[in-house]
Design a protein around this motif. Structure first.
Motif, mmCIF file in Angstrom:
data_model
loop_
_atom_site.group_PDB
_atom_site.id
_atom_site.type_symbol
_atom_site.label_atom_id
_atom_site.label_comp_id
_atom_site.label_asym_id
_atom_site.label_seq_id
_atom_site.Cartn_x
_atom_site.Cartn_y
_atom_site.Cartn_z
ATOM 1 N N PHE A 125 0.772 -1.279 0.284
ATOM 2 C CA PHE A 125 0.056 -0.349 -0.135
ATOM 3 C C PHE A 125 0.512 1.136 0.003
ATOM 4 N N ASN A 126 0.859 2.538 -0.759
ATOM 5 C CA ASN A 126 0.866 2.981 -1.184
ATOM 6 C C ASN A 126 2.476 2.665 -1.953
ATOM 7 N N ALA A 130 -8.341 6.699 -0.678
ATOM 8 C CA ALA A 130 -9.353 6.317 0.577
ATOM 9 C C ALA A 130 -9.705 4.928 0.471
ATOM 10 N N ALA A 139 -6.778 2.521 1.061
ATOM 11 C CA ALA A 139 -6.532 2.269 2.217
ATOM 12 C C ALA A 139 -7.908 1.232 3.293
ATOM 13 N N CYS A 140 -9.101 1.707 2.764
ATOM 14 C CA CYS A 140 -9.793 0.777 3.388
ATOM 15 C C CYS A 140 -9.313 -0.648 3.207
ATOM 16 N N ASN A 161 -6.847 -1.759 2.346
ATOM 17 C CA ASN A 161 -5.821 -2.274 2.898
ATOM 18 C C ASN A 161 -5.482 -2.140 4.666
ATOM 19 N N GLY A 162 -7.441 -1.976 5.468
ATOM 20 C CA GLY A 162 -6.889 -1.993 6.869
ATOM 21 C C GLY A 162 -6.837 -0.450 7.583
ATOM 22 N N LEU A 163 -6.845 -0.121 7.012
ATOM 23 C CA LEU A 163 -6.943 1.754 7.433
ATOM 24 C C LEU A 163 -8.005 2.487 7.633
ATOM 25 N N ASN A 164 -7.878 3.125 8.566
ATOM 26 C CA ASN A 164 -9.200 4.204 8.517
ATOM 27 C C ASN A 164 -9.100 5.209 7.774
ATOM 28 N N VAL A 165 -9.068 5.705 7.037
ATOM 29 C CA VAL A 165 -8.987 6.921 6.213
ATOM 30 C C VAL A 165 -10.315 6.916 5.408
ATOM 31 N N ARG A 166 -10.134 8.502 4.996
ATOM 32 C CA ARG A 166 -10.926 9.239 4.351
ATOM 33 C C ARG A 166 -10.886 10.743 3.794
ATOM 34 N N LYS A 204 -6.813 13.096 -1.142
ATOM 35 C CA LYS A 204 -5.218 12.812 -0.763
ATOM 36 C C LYS A 204 -4.316 14.004 -1.767
#
Length: 260
Positions: A136-137, A230, A233-234, A236-241, A244
């Motif tokens: 991721f990223n 976002a 990211a979600c 991949n298990g990340l809480n992002v909103r 970018k």
């Protein structure tokens, strides 16, 4: 260079400050490189590497030192020339090169990392680049590391770029951009903007390219927008909103019949 029957009308617009993307474009060739911003933490200007890489590739093309069907060869030659450069240069960059072969009317592409291209025909995406990520990223990237850090800095071979060739038709729209566009605008939004493109003249292309870049820039700073980045990211298990914030470079081209 004009083709026997085809011409690429090209417009490029970078948005955002600071920007560390770079590009070069000729009548039948376009490319974009996006410097990896993490180098700023080490006092290195991310734009230096990508800009030098694109200038080198541009010079090789102008000198005729390339094969139209192998844009990865342009990227490889440009990168290895930087490695042999006596002037110290540090940094990393993704890269995407698109070449229109005027004889075969084929589009030849190579993409390393998360910049990329779309080919739109009849309002639909008929070809697109595949994003290359280690995780991721963390996109594939070309790098020049400080002495002694070669094994620490992530660096991919230019030959790892994803390559493709396909026929183009009159009216095909070719969009090449940095990840700042694709991270903030899904395909359907880009297609909505491209529908506003009514002709192949410069003013129309310019207006549409600016509209796409401006909308992506606005979405990048919307904290409530569920952007493609976002969503990724979600996944991949990340809480992002939100969008970018990033540099945004857009190259917009139309395959058109050339009459002089």
């Amino acid at each position: 260079m004009y083709g026997e029957n085809y011409l690429l009308n090209v417009f490029v617009t970078p948005v955002g400050s600071p920007t560390w993307g770079a590009c070069f474009l000729m009548c039948s060739k376009s490319s974009v490189a996006d410097g990896v911003g993490g180098w700023r933490d080490y006092g290195v200007d991310p734009s230096q590497f990508s800009a030098t890489l694109m200038r080198t590739c541009e010079r090789l093309v102008k000198e005729g030192r390339f094969t139209p069907s192998s844009p990865v060869g342009i990227l490889t030659s440009g990168y290895y020339e930087l490695l042999q450069n006596k002037v110290p240069l540090l940094g990393s960059s993704t890269a995407c090169i698109v070449v229109l072969d005027r004889r075969s009317h084929q589009l030849h592409t190579c993409n390393l990392g998360d910049s990329g291209f779309l080919v739109v025909r009849g309002g639909e995406v008929v070809h697109r680049s595949d994003e290359q990520q280690h995780y991721f990223n963390t996109p594939f990237q070309l790098s020049i590391a400080p002495p002694g850090a070669e094994g620490v800095v992530l660096s991919d071979s230019p030959e790892a770029a994803d390559s493709a060739s396909f026929d183009v038709q009159l009216g095909d729209i070719i969009l090449t951009a940095s990840d700042g566009l694709f991270d903030n605008m899904p395909d359907y939004m880009i297609l909505q903007e491209l529908k506003k493109l009514k002709s192949a003249n410069y003013d129309s292309i310019q207006q549409t390219a600016q509209s796409i870049a401006k909308q992506a820039h606005e979405l990048a700073y919307d904290p409530n927008y569920m952007s493609p980045f976002a969503q990724f990211a979600c996944d991949n298990g990340l809480n992002v909103r939100g969008g970018k914030p990033d540099d945004i470079t857009v190259l917009l081209s139309i395959v058109a019949e050339y009459t002089d």
